[in-house]
Design a protein around this motif. Structure first.
Motif, PDB file in Angstrom:
ATOM      1  N   LEU A   2      -3.961   8.923  15.554  1.00  0.00           N
ATOM      2  CA  LEU A   2      -4.423   7.672  14.946  1.00  0.00           C
ATOM      3  C   LEU A   2      -3.867   6.452  15.676  1.00  0.00           C
ATOM      4  N   ILE A   3      -2.622   6.526  16.092  1.00  0.00           N
ATOM      5  CA  ILE A   3      -2.019   5.392  16.807  1.00  0.00           C
ATOM      6  C   ILE A   3      -2.787   5.134  18.100  1.00  0.00           C
ATOM      7  N   GLU A   4      -3.116   6.192  18.820  1.00  0.00           N
ATOM      8  CA  GLU A   4      -3.877   6.036  20.060  1.00  0.00           C
ATOM      9  C   GLU A   4      -5.290   5.552  19.782  1.00  0.00           C
ATOM     10  N   HIS A   5      -5.902   6.093  18.740  1.00  0.00           N
ATOM     11  CA  HIS A   5      -7.279   5.724  18.415  1.00  0.00           C
ATOM     12  C   HIS A   5      -7.393   4.236  18.063  1.00  0.00           C
ATOM     13  N   TYR A   6      -6.490   3.756  17.222  1.00  0.00           N
ATOM     14  CA  TYR A   6      -6.545   2.358  16.777  1.00  0.00           C
ATOM     15  C   TYR A   6      -5.721   1.417  17.653  1.00  0.00           C
ATOM     16  N   ALA A   7      -4.982   1.936  18.614  1.00  0.00           N
ATOM     17  CA  ALA A   7      -4.117   1.142  19.503  1.00  0.00           C
ATOM     18  C   ALA A   7      -3.153   0.270  18.697  1.00  0.00           C
ATOM     19  N   GLY A   8      -2.683   0.816  17.579  1.00  0.00           N
ATOM     20  CA  GLY A   8      -1.734   0.098  16.734  1.00  0.00           C
ATOM     21  C   GLY A   8      -2.371  -0.897  15.786  1.00  0.00           C
ATOM     22  N   ALA A   9      -3.650  -1.198  15.945  1.00  0.00           N
ATOM     23  CA  ALA A   9      -4.354  -2.147  15.073  1.00  0.00           C
ATOM     24  C   ALA A   9      -5.050  -1.361  13.959  1.00  0.00           C
ATOM     25  N   PHE A  10      -4.253  -0.865  13.032  1.00  0.00           N
ATOM     26  CA  PHE A  10      -4.766  -0.011  11.974  1.00  0.00           C
ATOM     27  C   PHE A  10      -5.668  -0.781  11.010  1.00  0.00           C
ATOM     28  N   PRO A  11      -6.640  -0.078  10.411  1.00  0.00           N
ATOM     29  CA  PRO A  11      -7.454  -0.720   9.380  1.00  0.00           C
ATOM     30  C   PRO A  11      -6.576  -1.047   8.173  1.00  0.00           C
ATOM     31  N   THR A  12      -7.060  -1.892   7.309  1.00  0.00           N
ATOM     32  CA  THR A  12      -6.268  -2.372   6.178  1.00  0.00           C
ATOM     33  C   THR A  12      -5.684  -1.241   5.350  1.00  0.00           C
ATOM     34  N   TRP A  13      -6.455  -0.228   5.065  1.00  0.00           N
ATOM     35  CA  TRP A  13      -5.984   0.849   4.203  1.00  0.00           C
ATOM     36  C   TRP A  13      -4.845   1.650   4.819  1.00  0.00           C
ATOM     37  N   LEU A  14      -4.691   1.596   6.131  1.00  0.00           N
ATOM     38  CA  LEU A  14      -3.683   2.397   6.817  1.00  0.00           C
ATOM     39  C   LEU A  14      -2.531   1.564   7.382  1.00  0.00           C
ATOM     40  N   ALA A  15      -2.699   0.263   7.481  1.00  0.00           N
ATOM     41  CA  ALA A  15      -1.700  -0.612   8.103  1.00  0.00           C
ATOM     42  C   ALA A  15      -0.385  -0.613   7.321  1.00  0.00           C
ATOM     43  N   LEU A 100      -8.277 -12.927  -2.321  1.00  0.00           N
ATOM     44  CA  LEU A 100      -7.513 -12.154  -1.339  1.00  0.00           C
ATOM     45  C   LEU A 100      -7.214 -10.761  -1.874  1.00  0.00           C
ATOM     46  N   ILE A 101      -6.714 -10.687  -3.097  1.00  0.00           N
ATOM     47  CA  ILE A 101      -6.384  -9.393  -3.702  1.00  0.00           C
ATOM     48  C   ILE A 101      -7.628  -8.538  -3.838  1.00  0.00           C
ATOM     49  N   GLU A 102      -8.712  -9.131  -4.321  1.00  0.00           N
ATOM     50  CA  GLU A 102      -9.965  -8.395  -4.499  1.00  0.00           C
ATOM     51  C   GLU A 102     -10.487  -7.849  -3.166  1.00  0.00           C
ATOM     52  N   THR A 103     -10.442  -8.678  -2.128  1.00  0.00           N
ATOM     53  CA  THR A 103     -10.912  -8.267  -0.799  1.00  0.00           C
ATOM     54  C   THR A 103     -10.076  -7.123  -0.250  1.00  0.00           C
ATOM     55  N   LEU A 104      -8.768  -7.247  -0.344  1.00  0.00           N
ATOM     56  CA  LEU A 104      -7.886  -6.200   0.175  1.00  0.00           C
ATOM     57  C   LEU A 104      -8.084  -4.890  -0.577  1.00  0.00           C
ATOM     58  N   GLN A 105      -8.152  -4.960  -1.887  1.00  0.00           N
ATOM     59  CA  GLN A 105      -8.334  -3.743  -2.668  1.00  0.00           C
ATOM     60  C   GLN A 105      -9.661  -3.075  -2.349  1.00  0.00           C
ATOM     61  N   LYS A 106     -10.701  -3.864  -2.145  1.00  0.00           N
ATOM     62  CA  LYS A 106     -12.008  -3.302  -1.787  1.00  0.00           C
ATOM     63  C   LYS A 106     -11.935  -2.603  -0.432  1.00  0.00           C
ATOM     64  N   GLU A 107     -11.288  -3.246   0.539  1.00  0.00           N
ATOM     65  CA  GLU A 107     -11.149  -2.630   1.868  1.00  0.00           C
ATOM     66  C   GLU A 107     -10.357  -1.344   1.804  1.00  0.00           C
ATOM     67  N   ILE A 108      -9.356  -1.300   0.965  1.00  0.00           N
ATOM     68  CA  ILE A 108      -8.520  -0.109   0.860  1.00  0.00           C
ATOM     69  C   ILE A 108      -9.291   1.033   0.198  1.00  0.00           C
ATOM     70  N   VAL A 109      -9.971   0.730  -0.894  1.00  0.00           N
ATOM     71  CA  VAL A 109     -10.736   1.765  -1.601  1.00  0.00           C
ATOM     72  C   VAL A 109     -11.882   2.301  -0.751  1.00  0.00           C
ATOM     73  N   GLU A 110     -12.597   1.397  -0.079  1.00  0.00           N
ATOM     74  CA  GLU A 110     -13.748   1.808   0.722  1.00  0.00           C
ATOM     75  C   GLU A 110     -13.360   2.249   2.130  1.00  0.00           C
ATOM     76  N   LYS A 111     -12.054   2.119   2.441  1.00  0.00           N
ATOM     77  CA  LYS A 111     -11.524   2.502   3.771  1.00  0.00           C
ATOM     78  C   LYS A 111     -12.296   1.831   4.900  1.00  0.00           C
TER      79      LYS A 111
END
Length: 112
Positions: A2-15, A100-111
């Motif tokens: 995953l680190i190589e795939h995302y080059a350290g720029a992880f999506p919100t749910w994984l960061a 902000l909270i709503e956006t982050l939670q949506k990104e995390i749930v929907e990955k």
């Protein structure tokens, strides 16, 4: 892998840090910590970046860790209750804490 795939720029749910909060000056630190607490209560991973370095150096230090969002808090943000949010791609938007909270939670749930 995953680190190589995302080059350290992880999506919100994984960061490891989803929102980097940077107060402009020391008198903005309390508001930054209050926002950090509110986001953590919603199970969001945040970190306040405040030390003796200049604002530019703190922003640069936060960007090197590649969080999905960087939020800078100054007088304008404290007065208005909206925050200037910079996305990893450089786009800047103005949002309220609730959005902000709503956006982050949506990104995390929907990955997203």
């Amino acid at each position: 892998t995953l680190i190589e795939h995302y080059a350290g720029a992880f999506p919100t749910w994984l960061a490891p840090v989803q929102v980097a909060i940077i107060p402009v000056r020391e008198n903005h630190l309390e508001a930054a910590q209050k926002l950090e607490k509110a986001l953590r209560e919603q199970h969001l991973r945040t970190q306040v970046y405040f030390d003796t370095n200049s604002l530019g150096k703190r922003i640069h230090a936060a960007k090197t860790l590649k969080p999905p969002y960087i939020l800078v808090i100054g007088d304008k943000e404290i007065e208005s209750g909206t925050y200037s949010l910079e996305l990893r791609n450089g786009t800047k938007i103005e949002v309220s804490k609730d959005v902000l909270i709503e956006t982050l939670q949506k990104e995390i749930v929907e990955k997203i």
